[in-house]
Design a protein around this motif. Structure first.
Motif, PDB file in Angstrom:
ATOM      1  N   ALA A 414     -10.650 -33.566  63.187  1.00  0.00           N
ATOM      2  CA  ALA A 414     -11.283 -34.930  62.499  1.00  0.00           C
ATOM      3  C   ALA A 414     -12.178 -34.420  61.272  1.00  0.00           C
ATOM      4  CB  ALA A 414     -11.712 -36.193  63.599  1.00  0.00           C
ATOM      5  N   ALA A 415     -12.760 -33.716  61.712  1.00  0.00           N
ATOM      6  CA  ALA A 415     -13.878 -33.609  60.460  1.00  0.00           C
ATOM      7  C   ALA A 415     -13.301 -32.621  59.013  1.00  0.00           C
ATOM      8  CB  ALA A 415     -14.741 -32.291  61.031  1.00  0.00           C
ATOM      9  N   LEU A 416     -12.092 -31.874  59.726  1.00  0.00           N
ATOM     10  CA  LEU A 416     -11.256 -31.485  58.653  1.00  0.00           C
ATOM     11  C   LEU A 416      -9.908 -32.517  57.871  1.00  0.00           C
ATOM     12  CD1 LEU A 416      -9.935 -28.913  57.487  1.00  0.00           C
ATOM     13  CD2 LEU A 416      -8.500 -28.589  59.173  1.00  0.00           C
ATOM     14  N   GLY A 417     -10.178 -33.590  59.048  1.00  0.00           N
ATOM     15  CA  GLY A 417      -8.953 -34.291  58.116  1.00  0.00           C
ATOM     16  C   GLY A 417      -9.936 -35.432  57.232  1.00  0.00           C
ATOM     17  N   THR A 418     -11.556 -35.743  57.779  1.00  0.00           N
ATOM     18  CA  THR A 418     -11.858 -36.561  57.029  1.00  0.00           C
ATOM     19  C   THR A 418     -12.287 -35.202  55.175  1.00  0.00           C
ATOM     20  OG1 THR A 418     -12.877 -37.081  58.810  1.00  0.00           O
ATOM     21  CG2 THR A 418     -14.619 -37.360  56.964  1.00  0.00           C
ATOM     22  N   ALA A 419     -12.855 -34.045  55.141  1.00  0.00           N
ATOM     23  CA  ALA A 419     -13.149 -33.258  54.537  1.00  0.00           C
ATOM     24  C   ALA A 419     -12.341 -33.671  53.790  1.00  0.00           C
ATOM     25  CB  ALA A 419     -13.235 -32.369  54.917  1.00  0.00           C
ATOM     26  N   LEU A 420     -10.761 -33.331  54.207  1.00  0.00           N
ATOM     27  CA  LEU A 420      -9.506 -33.947  53.062  1.00  0.00           C
ATOM     28  C   LEU A 420      -9.618 -35.178  52.247  1.00  0.00           C
ATOM     29  CD1 LEU A 420      -6.631 -31.485  54.448  1.00  0.00           C
ATOM     30  CD2 LEU A 420      -8.172 -31.021  52.748  1.00  0.00           C
ATOM     31  N   GLY A 421      -9.607 -36.044  53.196  1.00  0.00           N
ATOM     32  CA  GLY A 421      -9.524 -37.178  52.889  1.00  0.00           C
ATOM     33  C   GLY A 421      -9.756 -38.261  51.931  1.00  0.00           C
ATOM     34  N   LEU A 422     -11.928 -38.060  51.706  1.00  0.00           N
ATOM     35  CA  LEU A 422     -12.551 -37.972  50.903  1.00  0.00           C
ATOM     36  C   LEU A 422     -12.048 -37.950  49.678  1.00  0.00           C
ATOM     37  CD1 LEU A 422     -16.434 -36.784  52.508  1.00  0.00           C
ATOM     38  CD2 LEU A 422     -15.572 -39.361  51.811  1.00  0.00           C
ATOM     39  N   PRO A 423     -12.013 -36.860  49.041  1.00  0.00           N
ATOM     40  CA  PRO A 423     -11.139 -37.299  47.976  1.00  0.00           C
ATOM     41  C   PRO A 423     -10.311 -37.571  47.478  1.00  0.00           C
ATOM     42  CG  PRO A 423     -11.417 -34.685  48.676  1.00  0.00           C
ATOM     43  CD  PRO A 423     -11.731 -35.492  49.831  1.00  0.00           C
ATOM     44  N   LEU A 424      -9.020 -38.119  48.559  1.00  0.00           N
ATOM     45  CA  LEU A 424      -8.463 -39.216  48.327  1.00  0.00           C
ATOM     46  C   LEU A 424      -9.027 -40.482  47.961  1.00  0.00           C
ATOM     47  CD1 LEU A 424      -5.503 -37.663  50.951  1.00  0.00           C
ATOM     48  CD2 LEU A 424      -5.183 -37.720  48.189  1.00  0.00           C
ATOM     49  N   ALA A 425     -10.000 -41.258  49.098  1.00  0.00           N
ATOM     50  CA  ALA A 425     -11.056 -41.925  48.981  1.00  0.00           C
ATOM     51  C   ALA A 425     -11.902 -42.331  47.796  1.00  0.00           C
ATOM     52  CB  ALA A 425     -11.698 -41.654  49.830  1.00  0.00           C
ATOM     53  N   LYS A 426     -11.782 -40.809  47.381  1.00  0.00           N
ATOM     54  CA  LYS A 426     -12.226 -41.070  45.828  1.00  0.00           C
ATOM     55  C   LYS A 426     -10.980 -41.586  44.813  1.00  0.00           C
ATOM     56  CE  LYS A 426     -15.734 -38.754  45.975  1.00  0.00           C
ATOM     57  NZ  LYS A 426     -17.039 -37.819  45.604  1.00  0.00           N
ATOM     58  N   ALA A 427      -9.944 -41.264  45.069  1.00  0.00           N
ATOM     59  CA  ALA A 427      -9.032 -41.232  43.541  1.00  0.00           C
ATOM     60  C   ALA A 427      -8.087 -42.391  44.449  1.00  0.00           C
ATOM     61  CB  ALA A 427      -7.513 -39.978  44.074  1.00  0.00           C
ATOM     62  N   GLY A 428      -8.241 -42.821  44.951  1.00  0.00           N
ATOM     63  CA  GLY A 428      -7.548 -43.881  45.962  1.00  0.00           C
ATOM     64  C   GLY A 428      -8.810 -44.997  45.333  1.00  0.00           C
ATOM     65  N   ILE A 429     -10.027 -44.969  45.671  1.00  0.00           N
ATOM     66  CA  ILE A 429     -11.266 -46.490  44.611  1.00  0.00           C
ATOM     67  C   ILE A 429     -10.252 -46.105  43.639  1.00  0.00           C
ATOM     68  CG2 ILE A 429     -13.298 -46.341  43.835  1.00  0.00           C
ATOM     69  CD1 ILE A 429     -14.164 -45.020  47.126  1.00  0.00           C
ATOM     70  N   VAL A 430     -10.588 -45.474  42.499  1.00  0.00           N
ATOM     71  CA  VAL A 430     -10.594 -44.962  40.768  1.00  0.00           C
ATOM     72  C   VAL A 430      -9.193 -46.413  40.814  1.00  0.00           C
ATOM     73  CG1 VAL A 430      -9.830 -43.783  38.681  1.00  0.00           C
ATOM     74  CG2 VAL A 430     -11.394 -43.656  40.538  1.00  0.00           C
ATOM     75  N   THR A 460     -14.351 -40.774  61.537  1.00  0.00           N
ATOM     76  CA  THR A 460     -13.650 -40.032  62.476  1.00  0.00           C
ATOM     77  C   THR A 460     -13.939 -39.582  63.980  1.00  0.00           C
ATOM     78  OG1 THR A 460     -14.310 -38.789  60.302  1.00  0.00           O
ATOM     79  CG2 THR A 460     -14.462 -37.299  62.090  1.00  0.00           C
ATOM     80  N   VAL A 461     -16.159 -40.350  64.198  1.00  0.00           N
ATOM     81  CA  VAL A 461     -15.326 -40.105  65.300  1.00  0.00           C
ATOM     82  C   VAL A 461     -14.737 -40.580  66.423  1.00  0.00           C
ATOM     83  CG1 VAL A 461     -17.288 -40.744  67.435  1.00  0.00           C
ATOM     84  CG2 VAL A 461     -17.904 -39.985  65.074  1.00  0.00           C
ATOM     85  N   PHE A 462     -14.057 -42.101  65.865  1.00  0.00           N
ATOM     86  CA  PHE A 462     -13.460 -43.013  66.741  1.00  0.00           C
ATOM     87  C   PHE A 462     -11.899 -42.367  66.556  1.00  0.00           C
ATOM     88  CE2 PHE A 462      -9.941 -45.938  65.934  1.00  0.00           C
ATOM     89  CZ  PHE A 462     -10.053 -46.477  67.427  1.00  0.00           C
ATOM     90  N   THR A 463     -11.723 -41.998  65.742  1.00  0.00           N
ATOM     91  CA  THR A 463      -9.886 -40.776  65.512  1.00  0.00           C
ATOM     92  C   THR A 463     -10.454 -40.134  66.303  1.00  0.00           C
ATOM     93  OG1 THR A 463     -10.099 -41.827  62.762  1.00  0.00           O
ATOM     94  CG2 THR A 463      -8.490 -39.610  64.040  1.00  0.00           C
TER      95      THR A 463
END
Length: 887
Positions: A414-430, A460-463
């Motif tokens: 889950a931590a690895l997924g979050t680390a990859l998900g944060l750049p996706l989140a920033k791009a998604g916000i833009v 992450t914890v929930f996932t």
């Protein structure tokens, strides 16, 4: 001696004395080598067995950690051991790790991006001191549920009610700055003197407005925004007291507001909420108008701040008591007019709440699908690790210890997924900010902050718990002796319970995906309906721009008319220009001005509460925007101030006030003008694409009944509109060198803007639904591929007994079809319930639309069958001889 006997003996020997870790590791490797040599001697050292040997060696390696636990190592050391071992296991399965981490990254990234929008738009308090005390006030009439406030009513509210500590009126009142070579249009707001007290702000420089500055000819003072002060006045610390030329009139700067002052928004002649105002100046409210417009004209927004300890209900009761007094005094005991108080935050964000709630639900479903998908992959992986778990259990590891290890691996994933998900989140916000419609408030302030990061950690914890607990518990429920015994026969430790759990996880994936697809399908149908709605006008090849003539330079109606006639002459001389006109508004731009009137000779019942939208239009306006003439005639240049005052009505007006009659030649009394002649009937144009019907409307001839105010110029052309847009400012400056133009847009863009909210929602929910469909396909493919691999021995027996490839394919596809069918039915039932909450977002489509549900069910079923086809083909290629020897 078997491996397990060797290790048990070694464990008893080791626990009785102290050994170095390197010595224990060397001894474990010795036992592992002996076991591998035993496999070679028995002739079963094939790749599958070698792989199993490596897995068992991993269990033996971890047995060292079990020994250390038995010797009483600290929790921190034990946790670090679990993390190191979990990282090793993930590295050993790069395919699983990549797919699972990417799946989680998509779900977490999308959720984080949408939550950033929800947190900034819906959850975060408005940026004012004590924002919960701020309310918007509206007049409510039988035909207008959110009517603006009149000047006289406002003064009565302020004098007779004591529920507000401060209250103010405001409206958009833009000004032009002409200090440079090119004039610049500034976003201005006319306000009453307590406006900034309501907001809770004080000028950083200078002073606030005074009540005496609400009088006409005494209101030429201005307060600048921090942004305007810095960019146009070079942060001049001595700006207070200086004179600035705005719209050809001198204004004295009395103050500069601090940075971050946000406008409160408003739904009537107002800028959007946010940092959207350049300057503020006093509304000229006094002295009262002589034509009773101060009481009867409702055109100003009202905002107020409740006194401490005063509730919204108490304030509403007192304000409506004052409204009843006003009604009895001026309305002949007509008590139909009331006051509506709405919390300011609800007024700002209320219209976006449903849309954002739907988006949150959509990304929530997407995250659940991602979790289910990873849980399925984890369960399949855990099943293949039964031998390892069996070894560890045989060596004395408790269930809690094994559960902790498996959850540690889930947290790492889950931590690895979050680390990859944060750049996706920033791009998604833009992307969200770029795609968001103007109707979405506060979206420009959306960003990743500590609150969103905390939310991501919680996700992450929930996932980790969601996709780690089910496989872990399922694995621990397996009988250890049976798993060790079965592993030595056919290599399959897959229990019926594991198989059922994976099947149900696939059913959940399909059901969740169908809910998302159904919602997306309904929104797509809505958007299609909006795209094909009968417009009532022709926006193609029409360019629009706004012009605001200053009253100082154009004090008379003749000046107004002369300017536009001069501008029309210049624009018509441009290549390709066919028609030029102006109006106070254009279709679908949100303009909503209403007025009472009287039908001459009409019944008392007909004239009771007779009301219609009013608009202004120059003679060629209807031809320029493509509004059809139903009967009579358009305005003509011969209609002047000295001739008969005329009006044109729309078809909705004719149906409502002249049923079964020809309106041409009828007369109306309105705006203190008697006997206004109806000369034409034009086609209906709805206020917006999703409006149920057009409102009754009448048009004033703008060259007969002129009001100097902002106008929209429309130019119909058959030439390149980009080239035309480039020369428009110069053409306007050729008529008036100090006049800027704004909002230069093709009318097609104006029409597209009217459906921007629907487009935004469709794009997002559709994207989430497509991802959900992809994840569901991956999940079905993974389960069926694993099922085929686990049933290799069975498939070999079936093939040896004469089963044809078609039979084997049918067997695998039938299993997938069964799971898909259960998921489709379950998802359809859930979607039917949930879609009701979207009713107000839909247009000309039912939440229970059978065509939509049938289409998404077919698509999902087709994808499920396609995902199962490759494993089905793989089953037909199994060599019976190899399968029968399969370990």
């Amino acid at each position: 001696m078997t491996l397990f006997s060797r290790i048990k003996s070694w464990m008893r020997h080791t626990l009785g004395r102290s050994r170095s870790e390197s010595e224990m590791a060397d001894e474990m490797r010795f036992h592992m080598d002996a076991y591998t040599e035993d496999l070679v001697r028995r002739g079963v050292a094939r790749p599958e067995a070698a792989r199993r040997a490596r897995i068992e060696f991993g269990a033996v390696e971890n047995a060292k950690e079990e020994c250390r636990d038995a010797r009483g190592i600290s929790f921190t050391e034990s946790l670090m051991t679990d993390l190191r071992y979990g990282a090793r296991m993930l590295r050993k399965s790069p395919g699983f790790t990549f797919v699972a981490a990417l799946t989680l990254a998509l779900g977490i990234g999308a959720n984080t991006a949408i939550f950033s929008v929800v947190e900034n738009v819906l959850l975060r308090p408005l940026p004012y001191p004590e924002p919960g005390q701020m309310v918007s006030a509206f007049t409510v009439t039988p035909t207008q549920p959110h009517f603006p406030t009149s000047i006289a009513d406002f003064y009565d509210y302020r004098r007779k009610a004591d529920v507000f500590s401060s209250s103010a009126l405001y409206a958009e009142r833009d000004l032009d700055l002409t200090s440079g070579d090119r004039p610049e249009h500034l976003s201005g707001m006319g306000v009453s003197h307590e406006y900034f007290r309501v907001l809770g702000y004080h000028p950083a420089l200078g002073r606030d407005f005074d009540e005496k500055e609400e009088y006409k000819n005494n209101n030429h003072v201005v307060i600048l925004s921090d942004h305007l002060w810095r960019t146009k006045f070079d942060s001049d610390p001595n700006i207070v007291g200086k004179s600035v030329l705005l719209s050809s009139e001198p204004y004295t700067v009395i103050g500069v507001m601090p940075a971050g002052v946000q406008h409160v928004g408003g739904n009537f002649h107002s800028s959007a909420h946010g940092d959207t105002v350049d300057l503020w100046w006093p509304l000229p409210l006094q002295p009262h108008s002589e034509n009773n417009c101060d009481r009867g004209c409702h055109y100003l927004n009202m905002v107020a701040r409740l006194r401490p300890q005063v509730t919204l209900a108490q304030a509403s009761a007192q304000m409506n008591g004052v409204a009843d007094q006003i009604n009895r005094e001026f309305g002949g005991n007509d008590l139909s007019t009331h006051v509506l108080l709405v919390p300011l935050k609800e007024e700002v964000v209320g219209r976006a709440r449903l849309m954002l709630t739907v988006l949150m639900a959509a990304v929530g479903f997407l995250l659940l699908i991602a979790c289910v998908n990873v849980a399925n992959l984890s369960l399949a992986r855990a099943t293949s690790r039964q031998r390892e778990i069996g070894v560890r259990s045989a060596l004395g590891a408790g269930r809690g210890r094994i559960l902790r290890q498996m959850l540690t691996e889930s947290v790492l994933l889950a931590a690895l997924g979050t680390a990859l998900g944060l750049p996706l989140a920033k791009a998604g916000i833009v992307a969200l900010v770029a795609l968001s419609p103007e109707q979405l408030p506060r979206v420009q302030a959306v960003h990743l902050d500590l609150g969103v990061l905390a939310f991501t950690v919680a996700v992450t914890v929930f996932t980790a718990l969601i996709f780690g607990l089910a496989p872990a518990f399922a694995t621990l429920r397996t009988d250890v002796n049976r798993s060790l015994r079965d592993a030595g026969t056919r290599g399959s430790t897959d229990s019926a319970g594991h198989s059922r759990l994976r099947d149900w996880l696939v059913v959940c994936e399909v059901a969740l995906a169908l809910v998302l697809l159904a919602g997306a399908g309904l929104l797509v149908r809505t958007f299609q309906n909006l795209q094909h709605v009968e417009m009532g006008f022709k926006p193609d090849h029409v360019l629009t721009f706004h012009v605001d003539l200053p009253a100082k330079r154009y004090p008379k109606d003749t000046d107004f008319i002369h300017f536009y006639k001069s501008l029309y002459a210049r624009l018509k001389a441009l290549p390709g220009v066919q028609l030029v006109a102006e109006s106070a508004d254009i279709p679908w731009d949100g303009y909503d001005e209403n007025s009472n009137f009287e039908v001459v000779g009409g019944s008392a019942e007909l004239n009771r509460n007779a009301e219609a939208q009013y608009r202004f239009a120059s003679p060629e306006y209807f031809r320029a925007v493509g509004i059809a003439l139903i009967s009579g005639r358009y305005f003509e240049e011969s209609d002047t101030e000295t001739s008969q005052i005329v009006t044109i009505v729309n078809s909705a007006f004719a149906r409502r006030y002249f049923p079964g009659q020809d309106p041409i030649g009828k007369r109306l009394n309105m705006w203190n003008r008697k006997g206004v002649l109806v000369v034409g009937v034009v086609g209906d144009v709805k206020p917006s694409p999703d409006a149920p019907a057009a409102k009754p409307s009448f048009y004033w001839d703008d060259w007969q009944n002129t009001q100097v105010a902002e106008r929209v110029v429309v130019v119909r052309t058959n030439s390149d509109m980009n080239a035309l847009a480039g020369v428009l400012p110069d053409e306007v400056r050729a008529v008036d060198k100090d006049l800027p133009i704004t909002h230069v847009l093709p009318m097609d863009d104006v029409a597209a803007h009217a459906v921007s909210t629907a487009r935004f929602t469709v794009i997002l929910v559709g994207s989430f639904a497509a991802l959900a469909l992809l994840l569901a396909a991956v999940g079905i493919f993974g389960v069926m591929a694993y099922s085929v691999a686990q049933r290799t021995h069975e498939i070999g027996i079936r093939a040896a007994l004469g089963a044809q490839p078609t039979d084997l394919r049918r067997m695998v596809i039938a299993q997938a079809s069964k799971l898909a069918a259960i998921g489709v039915v379950t998802g359809a039932l859930a979607a039917l319930v949930l879609a009701r909450s979207m009713r107000t977002m839909l247009f000309q489509v039912s939440p229970n639309d059978p065509a939509t549900y049938a289409a998404v069910a077919l698509v999902l079923t087709a994808v499920a069958l396609a995902a199962s086809y490759i494993p089905a083909r793989r089953a037909t290629r199994v060599d019976p001889i190899v399968a029968l020897r399969h370990e």
